[in-house]
Design a protein around this motif. Structure first.
Motif, short mmCIF file in Angstrom:
data_model
loop_
_atom_site.label_atom_id
_atom_site.label_comp_id
_atom_site.label_asym_id
_atom_site.label_seq_id
_atom_site.Cartn_x
_atom_site.Cartn_y
_atom_site.Cartn_z
N ILE A 329 26.24 -29.52 -8.18
CA ILE A 329 25.35 -29.32 -7.02
C ILE A 329 26.10 -28.64 -5.88
N LYS A 332 26.61 -24.92 -6.09
CA LYS A 332 25.41 -24.12 -5.81
C LYS A 332 25.18 -23.92 -4.32
N TYR A 386 16.97 -26.47 -15.94
CA TYR A 386 17.62 -26.76 -14.66
C TYR A 386 18.56 -25.66 -14.16
N SER A 390 18.40 -23.56 -10.24
CA SER A 390 19.26 -24.42 -9.42
C SER A 390 19.67 -23.80 -8.08
N TYR A 393 17.18 -26.17 -3.38
CA TYR A 393 17.39 -27.62 -3.27
C TYR A 393 16.22 -28.41 -3.85
N HIS A 396 16.77 -29.03 -7.47
CA HIS A 396 17.69 -30.15 -7.71
C HIS A 396 16.95 -31.49 -7.53
N TYR A 399 14.65 -32.15 -10.49
CA TYR A 399 15.40 -32.50 -11.70
C TYR A 399 15.93 -33.93 -11.63
#
Length: 523
Positions: A329, A332, A386, A390, A393, A396, A399
């Motif tokens: 995360i 990204k 995903y 990605s 936000y 994310h 997911y």
């Protein structure tokens, strides 16, 4: 003479059939194909008469009368889904909360050891690896204690090992000693308690089994949300020694929860049936083989093998995801706080997801195998998609919501699915074997992902690999439906283990013989 024997056999067979149709064994709803079972019994009695085996008929009748009494009246199963079973459910829920909080707080333990001993990260990491690895790989250790003693004993010893391991870690002089006390001793405590806390629910519930499992296993999510922050505060406030003493104080409650899990009548019944199965082997079989062979049969069950492969692939992928998800995360372009919030959200939603899964699985005619494989399929599709979305936000967030709701669903129905293949007598063996293969996957998965990234791969690729593994796990789980046998209720019904006799019987000498345990075998 052969003609006279055949005539006598047919006449006695017809008379016995008429008698058995008037007996309770043909009562509606007691056993599947009751009349067929009664016919087999009458043929068996005629066989005994023709072979002139003195005493065998009366012994077999006495044996069957005891078994039929258990099957028809079932007074020993009246405690299921009621009374103390709900206390056991509460104890199991709280046990899972403590086990889950400890298992998913291994990072806090890692930091505490790193600050205290200033050892290398690699050496210190072995403590956490052993702690979580033994917890998963030690499923068969818990199975052995459950089968030899009871779920109650296994949970109590789980608390003792956990408490002793953490207390010793509070006063160890070096990281090498912590490898043993926190990694191995506390890991054994987790291994003993995790399988037993699941199996004990199956032994206390029948009608509401899936719902009860959903409630109990949602305790893992509660432990992650509640106990993990408490452990972090204890570390900051009390320091190294006080932190591990507080951990020991929390885990000793497993002894209290285990004391509440008195063996149900179904658990006692299962223990008796396992002893009976061991006694069915030929008399010249050595004691070790007599004890081990029933468990080998469980391990070779095709349905259980499918579930073991499924759990191996699933745990390899999910542990990979949770290990690399925070880093993924942040790569990204999002902050560590945002990543931490998403991980916490998945933990909260795990509680909701597991409870809803139990509620859904408790609906009549719900196919647990479809639920097992279907939840995996949803997670796999979301995981494969995903990486391609990605950059945002919101992606994310969506997911993580999907992951939280469906990730733990397969664990809720795993017991019920396994019951389709082995029955309640050996459910602890099946669950322990599946968790052991899952533990192997939990170790292998993150390592493979790390090798992939170190050799020029990307986190996007490792996430896609995880999605593919979850999809294969779903396929393995769905394939197990091919090995579901038509059988009576595995929860409470005793199955008569008499071989199918030929339809056209010309003389009794071709039928076979009776072994010392009362089984009929064809020659």
């Amino acid at each position: 003479m052969d003609a006279d024997m055949t005539s006598h056999f047919v006449q006695s067979n017809n008379v016995d059939n008429k008698e058995h149709l008037e007996r309770p064994c043909s009562d509606k709803g007691r056993l599947s194909s009751n009349e067929k079972v009664c016919k087999k019994e009458s043929v068996l009695e005629a066989l005994l008469g023709e072979k002139e085996i003195s005493g065998s008929t009366s012994d077999l009748k006495e044996r069957r009368s005891i078994e039929n009494d258990d099957d028809e009246v079932e007074p020993q199963f009246s405690d299921l889904d009621s009374g103390w079973a709900w206390v056991v459910l509460a104890a199991s829920f709280l046990s899972f909360a403590l086990l889950g909080g400890s298992m998913y707080s291994v990072g806090i333990i890692h930091n505490a050891l790193l600050e205290r001993f200033q050892a290398s990260v690699g050496l210190t990491s072995w403590v956490g690896a052993l702690h979580t690895g033994i917890l998963s790989l030690g499923g068969l250790l818990s199975t052995a204690m459950v089968d030899r003693f009871s779920c109650r004993t296994a949970i109590i010893f789980s608390g003792i090992f956990y408490t002793g391991g953490y207390l010793a870690t509070a006063f160890v002089p070096c990281i090498e000693a912590a490898l043993f006390t926190c990694g191995i001793v506390a890991g054994i405590g987790g291994a003993l308690g995790y399988t037993a806390s699941m199996v004990v629910v199956g032994f206390n519930f029948k009608r509401h089994r899936n719902l009860a499992l959903g409630v109990s296993m949602s305790g893992v999510g509660v432990g992650v949300c509640v106990f993990a922050p408490v452990m972090q505060m204890a570390k900051e406030f009390y320091g190294y020694t006080g932190f591990f003493i507080c951990c020991a104080g929390m885990q000793i409650n497993l002894v209290t929860f285990g004391m509440l899990c008195f063996p149900s009548s179904l658990e006692n019944y299962s223990h008796t049936m396992r002893l009976r199965d061991s006694g069915r082997l030929p008399q010249d079989t050595n004691v070790f083989k007599r004890r081990v062979m029933p468990y080998v049969n469980v391990m070779l069950n095709k349905g259980i093998v499918c579930l073991c492969f499924s759990m191996f692939l699933y745990c390899a992928a999910t542990f990979l995801l949770y290990l690399h998800l925070p880093t993924y995360i942040t790569t990204k372009g999002f902050s560590e706080n945002q990543a931490a919030f998403l991980i916490s959200l998945s933990g909260i939603l795990t509680v909701v997801g597991r409870f809803l899964t139990g509620l859904l699985a408790n609906i009549q005619h719900c196919n647990e195998i479809v639920l097992y494989a279907g939840s995996m399929t949803i997670v796999s599709i979301a995981t494969i998609v995903y990486p391609f979305v990605s950059r945002h936000y919101v992606s994310h967030l969506m997911y993580v919501i999907c992951l939280g709701l469906f990730l733990g669903s397969c664990y809720v129905v795993l017991t019920t699915v396994s019951l389709k293949f082995v029955g309640i007598n050996y459910i602890a063996t099946a669950i322990g074997l599946e968790f052991m293969l899952g533990g192997v996957g939990a170790i292998v998965g993150p390592v493979i992902a790390g090798i992939l990234v170190d050799n020029g791969g990307t986190y996007d690729q490792s996430v896609i690999v995880a999605g593919g593994c979850i999809l294969m796990a779903a396929v393995c789980g769905a394939f197990s439906v091919c090995f579901v046998a038509k059988r009576t209720d595995v929860n409470t019904t005793f199955e008569l283990r008499v071989l199918e006799l030929p339809r056209n019987v010309e003389n009794t000498s071709s039928l076979g013989k009776i072994d010392p345990s009362g089984n009929a075998y064809l020659q």
